[in-house]
Scaffold this active site. Structure first.
Site, PDB file in Angstrom:
ATOM      1  CG  HIS A  19      48.628   3.915 -25.906  1.00  0.00           C
ATOM      2  ND1 HIS A  19      48.500   2.617 -25.475  1.00  0.00           N
ATOM      3  CD2 HIS A  19      47.386   4.335 -26.212  1.00  0.00           C
ATOM      4  CE1 HIS A  19      47.232   2.260 -25.541  1.00  0.00           C
ATOM      5  NE2 HIS A  19      46.540   3.279 -25.976  1.00  0.00           N
ATOM      6  CG  ASP A 117      48.371   4.721 -30.110  1.00  0.00           C
ATOM      7  OD1 ASP A 117      47.803   3.769 -30.669  1.00  0.00           O
ATOM      8  OD2 ASP A 117      47.769   5.551 -29.397  1.00  0.00           O
TER       9      ASP A 117
END
Length: 466
Positions: A19, A117
């Protein structure tokens, strides 16, 4: 005439290469395409990987983002050392909140929005304290639909999800086979399940979710999440594809030199991501399958997890390297995946179906053999094979048993050139074109970020009025 003040936002990236790649690229797009000032907080671990360090250093040299590393936190008294990733990372992010709060309070000008995230939803509470808009940035659309709908499934479904006789019904979306559910849903008695459920509930309290996809790739799922109340009535922004850009610089290595000598679309690339490993028996079968196919290959090979740190080459069949020395390369160290997939000689990708890898494959017009191992990869694999038609997958799930050499040979031959493989290649190249158009000025993903920035600007004006 006074100029419009520059919008300032904060992105918080939890530990992990996967991520971090997407979060950095989101920040870069906001700065380069939309004139946003981005402060980028990276939550580091004491044992962070070389890959993470390289990404951060590379981002710093671009000088687009203000990058601030937040120090590691001690979670030894909160979770067990071998806790699953979802539990461990969300705990890290929750314990980082005091540090993040202090860091945001010192920023000038004050930011107007916070982006996290999927592991960073605990930080949404901090956004409320500073009257910031709060958004969650996730990878793929169908796993997002599942996590948003889990609070409903938790009340409706009796017993374990994985033993249900019928697929899990997500309103308006492709049903999810019980065997494909993400790892945190495998056992409802575990802490990880409760953490996953909590993240779904926290996401529903955000001002919207960003998805690393584009309208043409996930039309049905995006429409369902926007129109069906069961997903929490959230704003959903498709802002992808956001992937690590290929550097056309003078990167030279043995792999790329070797690829330069191969015919166009003649080589299959095999990699299972930074954490994907196979059993010793499966390594043997894969090796024989590649050898029987007689197709050229680059194979990024790691030893089985029980032999972490061992010599991966010891697990290849006797004589394999000698018999295939004119056919392919076996790599036991890091490989430049973006550059490999972008090379004209690559014709197929045997992949674990992590979403970053899947997008890189699509954006390079490369069809796939889907070999999911963990996390949301099984859902991604099903979508790639059955909905998008750009991948083949083995009859038995790699997590359930050994895929034999004959089937591997057949899949390699199929993806590299038979009639079905040619159809997949044509389809994936169509998606490549649509993904590029989505990110270009005036494209659907460009426009979605434009809309998002306008929301941030409006919040900035509201803050000034107050």
């Amino acid at each position: 005439m006074t100029s419009k003040p520059q919008t300032h936002v904060v992105i918080v990236s939890s530990p992990g290469v996967g991520h971090l790649v997407c979060d950095l690229e989101l920040g870069n797009r906001l700065v380069a395409d939309h004139n946003v000032h981005v402060t980028f907080f990276v939550v580091v671990e004491s044992n962070s990987s070389a890959g993470e360090s390289d990404l951060i250093q590379s981002a710093r040299t671009q000088k687009l983002l203000d990058i601030i590393e937040l120090p590691p936190v001690d979670i030894s008294d909160k979770v067990e050392p071998n806790s699953p990733i979802f539990t461990r990372l969300t705990t890290i992010m929750r314990e980082t909140n005091p540090i993040l709060r202090s860091a945001i309070s010192s920023l000038n000008p004050s930011p107007t929005a916070l982006f996290v995230d999927i592991f960073g939803t605990p930080a949404l509470d901090v956004a409320d304290e500073f009257h910031m808009l709060k958004y969650v940035f996730v990878t793929s659309a169908l796993p997002l639909a599942l996590i948003l709908y889990v609070p409903v499934l938790d009340k409706e479904v009796e017993g374990e999800y994985v033993v249900q006789k019928e697929p899990l019904r997500l309103p308006g979306c492709m049903p999810v086979r019980p065997a494909d559910v993400v790892d945190p849903l495998l056992n409802r008695t575990k802490l990880e399940y409760r953490v996953f459920l909590q993240v779904g509930l926290e996401m529903r309290q955000s001002d919207g979710v960003l998805v690393n996809t584009w309208e043409d790739l996930d039309t049905t799922t995006l429409k369902a999440m926007r129109e069906q109340e069961g997903y929490g009535s959230l704003a959903v922004y498709a802002v992808g594809p956001l992937v690590r850009p290929v550097k056309p610089s003078g990167l030279k290595c043995k792999l790329l030199d070797w690829l330069d000598e191969q015919p166009v679309e003649s080589v299959i690339y095999i990699s299972f991501g930074s954490a994907g490993v196979l059993s010793a028996q499966q390594i043997t079968e894969l090796a024989w399958g590649l050898e029987l196919s007689r197709k050229s290959f680059i194979w990024v090979l790691r030893p089985p997890i029980k032999d972490k740190g061992g010599n991966a080459l010891d697990y290849l069949p006797d004589g394999f390297l000698e018999r295939t020395h004119n056919l392919g390369l076996v790599v036991t160290q890091w490989a430049p995946q973006s550059e490999i997939l972008g090379h004209k000689s690559i014709g197929g990708f045997l992949s674990h179906c992590g979403w970053n890898s899947s997008l890189e494959s699509i954006l390079n017009g490369v069809p796939m053999i889907a070999w999911p191992l963990y996390a949301e990869q099984k859902m991604n694999a099903t979508m790639l094979a059955e909905e998008l038609g750009v991948a083949v997958r083995p009859k038995i799930a790699p997590t359930k048993g050994i895929v034999g050499r004959e089937e591997i040979e057949m899949m390699v031959r199929k993806v590299m050139g038979d009639q079905e493989g040619m159809a997949m290649r044509a389809r994936v190249k169509e998606l490549k074109d649509s993904g590029e158009k989505a990110c270009a000025e005036g494209g659907s993903s460009f426009n979605a970020l434009t809309q998002l920035v306008k929301q941030c600007e409006m919040n900035l004006q509201r803050q000034k009025v107050k």
